[in-house]
Motif scaffolding. Structure first.
Motif, PDB file in Angstrom:
ATOM      1  N   LYS A 221       0.716  -1.150   0.133  1.00 38.70           N
ATOM      2  CA  LYS A 221      -0.134   0.002  -0.205  1.00 38.70           C
ATOM      3  C   LYS A 221       0.954   1.105  -0.135  1.00 38.70           C
ATOM      4  CE  LYS A 221      -3.834  -2.199   2.693  1.00 38.70           C
ATOM      5  NZ  LYS A 221      -4.554  -2.365   4.068  1.00 38.70           N
ATOM      6  N   TYR A 222       1.957   1.262   0.740  1.00 39.03           N
ATOM      7  CA  TYR A 222       2.861   2.223   0.833  1.00 39.03           C
ATOM      8  C   TYR A 222       3.502   2.629  -0.239  1.00 39.03           C
ATOM      9  CZ  TYR A 222       6.717   5.106   2.787  1.00 39.03           C
ATOM     10  OH  TYR A 222       7.720   6.380   2.801  1.00 39.03           O
ATOM     11  N   PHE A 223       4.178   1.725  -1.230  1.00 39.90           N
ATOM     12  CA  PHE A 223       4.709   2.010  -2.259  1.00 39.90           C
ATOM     13  C   PHE A 223       3.793   2.066  -3.352  1.00 39.90           C
ATOM     14  CE2 PHE A 223       8.381   0.289   0.356  1.00 39.90           C
ATOM     15  CZ  PHE A 223       9.340   1.285   0.128  1.00 39.90           C
ATOM     16  N   ALA A 224       2.660   1.879  -3.420  1.00 41.66           N
ATOM     17  CA  ALA A 224       1.645   1.908  -4.360  1.00 41.66           C
ATOM     18  C   ALA A 224       1.390   3.332  -4.408  1.00 41.66           C
ATOM     19  CB  ALA A 224       0.483   1.110  -4.191  1.00 41.66           C
ATOM     20  N   LYS A 225       1.441   4.198  -3.556  1.00 39.70           N
ATOM     21  CA  LYS A 225       1.166   5.781  -3.592  1.00 39.70           C
ATOM     22  C   LYS A 225       2.332   6.459  -3.319  1.00 39.70           C
ATOM     23  CE  LYS A 225      -3.366   4.796  -1.543  1.00 39.70           C
ATOM     24  NZ  LYS A 225      -4.261   5.038  -0.297  1.00 39.70           N
ATOM     25  N   LYS A 226       3.671   5.985  -2.804  1.00 38.10           N
ATOM     26  CA  LYS A 226       4.734   6.880  -2.533  1.00 38.10           C
ATOM     27  C   LYS A 226       5.252   7.601  -3.616  1.00 38.10           C
ATOM     28  CE  LYS A 226       8.069   8.258   0.253  1.00 38.10           C
ATOM     29  NZ  LYS A 226       7.991   9.595   0.972  1.00 38.10           N
ATOM     30  N   GLU A 227       5.708   8.832  -3.445  1.00 39.23           N
ATOM     31  CA  GLU A 227       6.305   9.583  -4.468  1.00 39.23           C
ATOM     32  C   GLU A 227       7.839   9.532  -4.061  1.00 39.23           C
ATOM     33  OE1 GLU A 227       5.461  11.118  -7.359  1.00 39.23           O
ATOM     34  OE2 GLU A 227       3.406  11.032  -7.321  1.00 39.23           O
ATOM     35  N   ILE A 228       8.560   9.262  -5.020  1.00 43.17           N
ATOM     36  CA  ILE A 228       9.818   8.898  -4.506  1.00 43.17           C
ATOM     37  C   ILE A 228      10.888  10.182  -5.149  1.00 43.17           C
ATOM     38  CG2 ILE A 228      12.131   7.591  -4.529  1.00 43.17           C
ATOM     39  CD1 ILE A 228      10.493   5.097  -4.807  1.00 43.17           C
ATOM     40  N   ASN A 229      11.515  10.925  -4.306  1.00 45.07           N
ATOM     41  CA  ASN A 229      12.206  12.188  -4.711  1.00 45.07           C
ATOM     42  C   ASN A 229      13.502  11.525  -5.337  1.00 45.07           C
ATOM     43  OD1 ASN A 229      10.534  13.904  -3.271  1.00 45.07           O
ATOM     44  ND2 ASN A 229      11.716  13.456  -1.302  1.00 45.07           N
ATOM     45  N   PHE A 230      13.600  12.332  -6.634  1.00 51.31           N
ATOM     46  CA  PHE A 230      14.913  11.844  -7.332  1.00 51.31           C
ATOM     47  C   PHE A 230      15.304  12.988  -8.424  1.00 51.31           C
ATOM     48  CE2 PHE A 230      11.310  10.319  -9.835  1.00 51.31           C
ATOM     49  CZ  PHE A 230      11.626  10.437 -11.124  1.00 51.31           C
ATOM     50  N   VAL A 231      16.112  13.027  -9.161  1.00 46.55           N
ATOM     51  CA  VAL A 231      16.533  13.991 -10.044  1.00 46.55           C
ATOM     52  C   VAL A 231      16.598  13.400 -11.479  1.00 46.55           C
ATOM     53  CG1 VAL A 231      18.210  15.761 -10.929  1.00 46.55           C
ATOM     54  CG2 VAL A 231      17.796  15.217  -8.685  1.00 46.55           C
ATOM     55  N   THR A 232      16.017  13.925 -12.462  1.00 45.91           N
ATOM     56  CA  THR A 232      16.235  13.390 -13.717  1.00 45.91           C
ATOM     57  C   THR A 232      17.577  13.714 -14.429  1.00 45.91           C
ATOM     58  OG1 THR A 232      15.255  15.323 -14.997  1.00 45.91           O
ATOM     59  CG2 THR A 232      13.726  13.749 -14.444  1.00 45.91           C
ATOM     60  N   LEU A 233      17.886  12.859 -15.462  1.00 48.74           N
ATOM     61  CA  LEU A 233      19.079  12.912 -16.053  1.00 48.74           C
ATOM     62  C   LEU A 233      19.359  14.270 -16.906  1.00 48.74           C
ATOM     63  CD1 LEU A 233      19.333   9.448 -17.734  1.00 48.74           C
ATOM     64  CD2 LEU A 233      20.668  10.038 -15.616  1.00 48.74           C
ATOM     65  N   LYS A 234      18.221  14.743 -17.340  1.00 53.54           N
ATOM     66  CA  LYS A 234      18.473  16.377 -17.666  1.00 53.54           C
ATOM     67  C   LYS A 234      18.621  17.133 -16.763  1.00 53.54           C
ATOM     68  CE  LYS A 234      15.881  18.818 -21.493  1.00 53.54           C
ATOM     69  NZ  LYS A 234      14.509  18.910 -22.201  1.00 53.54           N
ATOM     70  N   ASP A 235      17.832  17.068 -15.450  1.00 54.16           N
ATOM     71  CA  ASP A 235      18.322  18.089 -14.566  1.00 54.16           C
ATOM     72  C   ASP A 235      19.567  18.064 -13.931  1.00 54.16           C
ATOM     73  OD1 ASP A 235      15.773  19.140 -15.053  1.00 54.16           O
ATOM     74  OD2 ASP A 235      14.854  18.004 -13.324  1.00 54.16           O
ATOM     75  N   GLY A 236      20.031  16.660 -14.164  1.00 50.03           N
ATOM     76  CA  GLY A 236      21.514  16.357 -13.665  1.00 50.03           C
ATOM     77  C   GLY A 236      22.500  17.091 -14.252  1.00 50.03           C
ATOM     78  N   LEU A 237      22.273  17.637 -15.553  1.00 48.75           N
ATOM     79  CA  LEU A 237      23.195  18.185 -16.325  1.00 48.75           C
ATOM     80  C   LEU A 237      23.518  19.639 -15.758  1.00 48.75           C
ATOM     81  CD1 LEU A 237      21.889  17.284 -19.820  1.00 48.75           C
ATOM     82  CD2 LEU A 237      23.916  16.542 -19.105  1.00 48.75           C
ATOM     83  N   LYS A 238      22.418  20.198 -15.190  1.00 46.19           N
ATOM     84  CA  LYS A 238      22.540  21.728 -14.553  1.00 46.19           C
ATOM     85  C   LYS A 238      23.550  21.488 -13.708  1.00 46.19           C
ATOM     86  CE  LYS A 238      17.941  22.380 -16.263  1.00 46.19           C
ATOM     87  NZ  LYS A 238      16.686  22.772 -15.748  1.00 46.19           N
ATOM     88  N   ASN A 239      23.288  20.682 -12.347  1.00 43.36           N
ATOM     89  CA  ASN A 239      24.106  20.740 -11.204  1.00 43.36           C
ATOM     90  C   ASN A 239      25.641  20.364 -11.615  1.00 43.36           C
ATOM     91  OD1 ASN A 239      21.847  21.857  -9.864  1.00 43.36           O
ATOM     92  ND2 ASN A 239      21.089  19.719  -9.510  1.00 43.36           N
TER      93      ASN A 239
END
Length: 544
Positions: A221-239
């Protein structure tokens, strides 16, 4: 009788080849050397009477009369919910948790210990709705083998005799394996037996089974709704710094002591390069979360990881994996990625069965781990299995084809018969047959990551339908060799599943050997060059 012995005490340095370590220290702690004479006086022993003295008990009678020792009581554990850790603040805490994220085991120079960090959650944190979203947990040990190595998000983690420390922002739960701490790691979905644990055995009670069952139900139930924080490969280019990301692994290769994968997050495709053998559990078509990834090259086309970076698999039913599947399906509409997506994944994003079983055979599906155990061939010798082929051998498909002289039963390889100098004379009763092997993984369960070998040998006619190629009496043509190459590339793709019937042969004192029978491949393989040609044609049309 008198015996005289003269001796001189030796130091450890004189007998260094015989003694090491503590033995040398014990021998060398006396500084002085001793010289002397030892006199042994040996006398003949008197005859000892075997008669029992009056009024005295025998040893057997004493043993019966002695009070019995109390049996040691079994260890019992009262488990604390993660939300109650701040309230109790005990020094010996026993608890369960679900792994949300983790680091890989690494050596901490300041502490001179190996450690790994985990983020644990359970239903009590959700009910409390307090300031703690998860509990930070650290496991310490002197040896890297005593540190847990979680490979799946949602795995269940048990701690015995842990300590807590409350910080301003969170609670720190520690498990020191060198002092008194112990842990067990369980799969998210299957079996009450742990994947790994400290010590030689584990304690288990009925309440452990109940706790494990309730946590698995909550994790779904938890992971069926859980939004996991992450960075896309495109956004990783900026940092251009370390970042956590989620993507899908495709096309595994080995190169220069590294494992290389195609890594796609629905927008951008890069090469993921990791040290060889560190992440052996990864397989193409896995959805994974990478912790502390960074771009290795200036063009930002190669992704790499740190020493403490973890790569954990995300089960298909979790929200993060389902969201990624939607992005990949949408990427088909984009001409820049459509062909790559088609090449590495099926249209429905599900494993594709490419075989059929010949005849109406009512056979139950068997796990490979049970099948390859000693003594498994009792009564029946035919079994049905579901596998994915990781590799086929020999790699040169020409070596799959052999020649046999039916009269002498002598066998030849194709290159031996057709040498560079010309065609050799074949015996009158010759015939062609296939002889190869598949390195496979079990697809009927998710917990078995072992490789097994299944053989194909059609010398007696069994299994000749499997490759769906008729050799006939003529020498194998280039079309047949090309088709075998295409079959080899197609069946070793990660999303291809093969249902097959195997027949076992007993080997004395060892595991049985299994051969493919009554199975036919139904695939129409296309090679990577086919997709690349299509891509070039589309580019030419755009230019025109």
């Amino acid at each position: 009788w008198f015996f005289f012995f003269f001796f001189k005490q030796k130091t450890a340095y004189e007998i260094a080849q015989r003694l090491v370590g503590s033995e040398m220290c014990i021998r060398d702690r006396y500084q002085r050397r001793v010289h002397g004479i030892i006199i042994f006086v040996l006398a003949m022993p008197k005859k000892v009477s075997t008669k029992k003295a009056p009024g005295k008990k025998t040893l057997a009678q004493k043993a019966k009369a002695a009070p019995k020792r109390k049996e040691r009581a079994k260890d019992t554990y009262e488990y604390t919910d993660l939300a109650d850790l701040a309230k109790e603040k005990k020094q010996r805490i026993h608890t369960y948790g679900i792994i949300l994220d983790c680091s890989a085991p690494y050596f901490h120079e300041a502490l001179s210990k190996y450690l790994c960090t985990l983020k644990l959650v359970d239903e009590s944190l959700d009910k409390a709705k307090g300031k703690y979203e998860f509990i930070n947990t650290t496991v310490f040990a002197n040896a890297s083998g005593d540190i847990p190595k979680p490979t799946k998000m949602g795995s269940i983690f048990r701690i015995h005799r842990g300590d807590t420390k409350e910080n301003e922002a969170s609670i720190q739960l520690n498990c020191d394996c060198n002092i008194k701490g112990a842990w067990c790691l369980f799969d998210p979905t299957e079996s009450d037996s742990p994947i790994a644990h400290t010590g030689q055995r584990i304690t288990w009670e009925s309440k452990d089974t109940e706790r494990l069952k309730s946590l698995r139900a909550y994790a779904k139930k938890y992971f069926a709704k859980k939004e996991i924080n992450f960075v896309t490969l495109k956004d990783g280019l900026k940092n251009k710094k370390e970042f956590d990301t989620i993507g899908r692994i495709w096309d595994a290769k080995e190169k220069d002591n590294t494992n290389q994968y195609k890594f796609f997050d629905g927008e951008r495709m890069v090469t993921l390069e990791v040290p060889a053998k560190r992440y052996d559990y990864l397989a193409p078509q896995d959805t994974v979360k990478i912790r502390a990834a960074f771009y290795k090259d200036k063009d930002c086309k190669v992704l790499s990881v740190q020493e403490w970076s973890s790569i954990i698999r995300i089960p298909k039913e979790y929200k993060a994996a389902l969201d990624l599947s939607k992005l990949i399906l949408n990427a088909r509409k984009n001409d820049d990625h459509k062909l790559e997506v088609d090449m590495y994944t099926p249209s429905l994003d599900e494993p594709k069965n490419v075989s059929e079983i010949i005849g109406n055979q009512k056979l139950k599906e068997v796990q490979l781990e049970k099948l390859f155990s000693v003594g498994s061939l009792k009564g029946t010798k035919k079994f049905k299995i579901k596998v994915s082929a990781i590799e086929a051998g020999p790699k040169n498909v020409k070596d799959w084809i052999c020649v046999v002289d039916k009269k002498t039963q002598k066998q030849y390889k194709l290159d031996e018969v057709f040498a560079k100098g010309g065609e050799k004379k074949l015996p009158v009763g010759y015939s062609y047959y296939f002889k190869m092997q598949l390195f496979v993984k079990d697809q009927s369960v998710t917990t078995d990551s072992n490789l097994y070998i299944i053989f194909l040998c059609t010398i007696d006619g069994k299994g000749k339908e499997f490759l769906n190629v008729d050799l006939g009496r003529d020498p194998p043509s280039e079309k047949i060799i090309k088709r075998l190459k295409n079959i080899y590339k197609y069946i070793t793709r990660p999303w291809v599943v093969i249902d097959m019937v195997v027949e076992g042969v007993e080997v004395a004192g060892s595991q049985p050997v299994f051969f493919i029978v009554d199975t036919k491949l139904t695939c129409q393989p296309q090679t990577q060059t086919h997709f690349l040609r299509q891509k070039k044609k589309k580019k030419k049309k755009k230019k025109k």
